[in-house]
Design a protein around this motif. Sequence first.
Motif, short mmCIF file in Angstrom:
data_model
loop_
_atom_site.label_atom_id
_atom_site.label_comp_id
_atom_site.label_asym_id
_atom_site.label_seq_id
_atom_site.Cartn_x
_atom_site.Cartn_y
_atom_site.Cartn_z
N GLU A 125 0.81 -1.21 0.00
CA GLU A 125 0.00 0.00 0.00
C GLU A 125 0.85 1.27 0.00
OE1 GLU A 125 -2.51 -0.87 3.32
OE2 GLU A 125 -0.86 -0.91 4.75
N SER A 126 0.37 2.34 0.62
CA SER A 126 1.02 3.65 0.51
C SER A 126 2.44 3.68 1.07
CB SER A 126 0.18 4.73 1.20
OG SER A 126 0.00 4.42 2.57
N GLY A 163 -3.61 3.81 -1.10
CA GLY A 163 -5.03 3.46 -0.99
C GLY A 163 -5.35 2.01 -1.30
N ASN A 173 -5.27 0.06 4.76
CA ASN A 173 -6.47 0.42 4.00
C ASN A 173 -7.60 -0.57 4.21
OD1 ASN A 173 -5.53 2.87 2.59
ND2 ASN A 173 -4.05 1.46 1.70
N THR A 208 -6.01 -1.88 -1.10
CA THR A 208 -6.37 -2.96 -0.19
C THR A 208 -5.74 -4.25 -0.71
OG1 THR A 208 -8.37 -3.51 -1.42
CG2 THR A 208 -8.57 -1.84 0.32
#
Length: 251
Positions: free
Chosen positions: A54-55, A93, A120, A95
């Motif tokens: 993710e981020s 963002g 997320n 998942t």
Amino acid sequence: MAFLRLFVLVLLAPVLVVQAVRVRRATPRLPGAAGPAKGAVGAGHPLRIAVLGESTVDGVGAPTHAEALTGQLAGLLAEAGREVRWQAVGRTGATARNVLHELVPRLQPADVLVVVLGVNDTLALHSAARFRRELLEVVVAARRRLGDVPVMLAGVPPLGSFPALPRPLQDVLGARASALDRAVRALDRLPAVTYTPFAEDLLSPELFAVDGFHPGPAGYREWARVLAEGLPAVTVRRHSGDPPHPFDQVV
């Protein structure tokens, strides 16, 4: 007990919605790290490492990928006398389901895989059962693409301790993050899969970026250190009859 938790959540719902909206408006939107999302560092016998997620894999909170999680992890591993060829395959963002369908197909050949997910899915209030199932699908799909490589699963960060979140939103998301973290740990029983918890030391305010939600460069380095220390354990969990793996010589 589950009914009581649901009842409390319903009562708090209006407050949680207001807090969530306020946090979203007040929290600075930081971009992903600039610069190449892959590279090489060090000298010696090459090791290829992929970090997927993710981020934090996208490097939010760091100026460049070299200062974000993957680049810092590669630098620490290179100190063992290897050329480490790294790739950061992340999306802000994302998942577990997003990663499965959008990011796994972008993986390039690697000798070891690190998966960083859960924040997320926590924010989306996904159940632990759903997250465990989808994370397993990510591991299986990644191994279909890369081969039977060792996999490290990073623990889900405890959102209940994030500076950007007020209470009771902090408490609700913290409880959900803990449940998802237990789901990650459950996959530690798989062959050549290791779970590495998120260390409490990483929650010091000075290690966060200005948004109070992502690590800054110093936070990424400390997190990378925790992962680097756990990576040799990945190969210990391989079957005794398996042939030597390139990562076995890292330390």
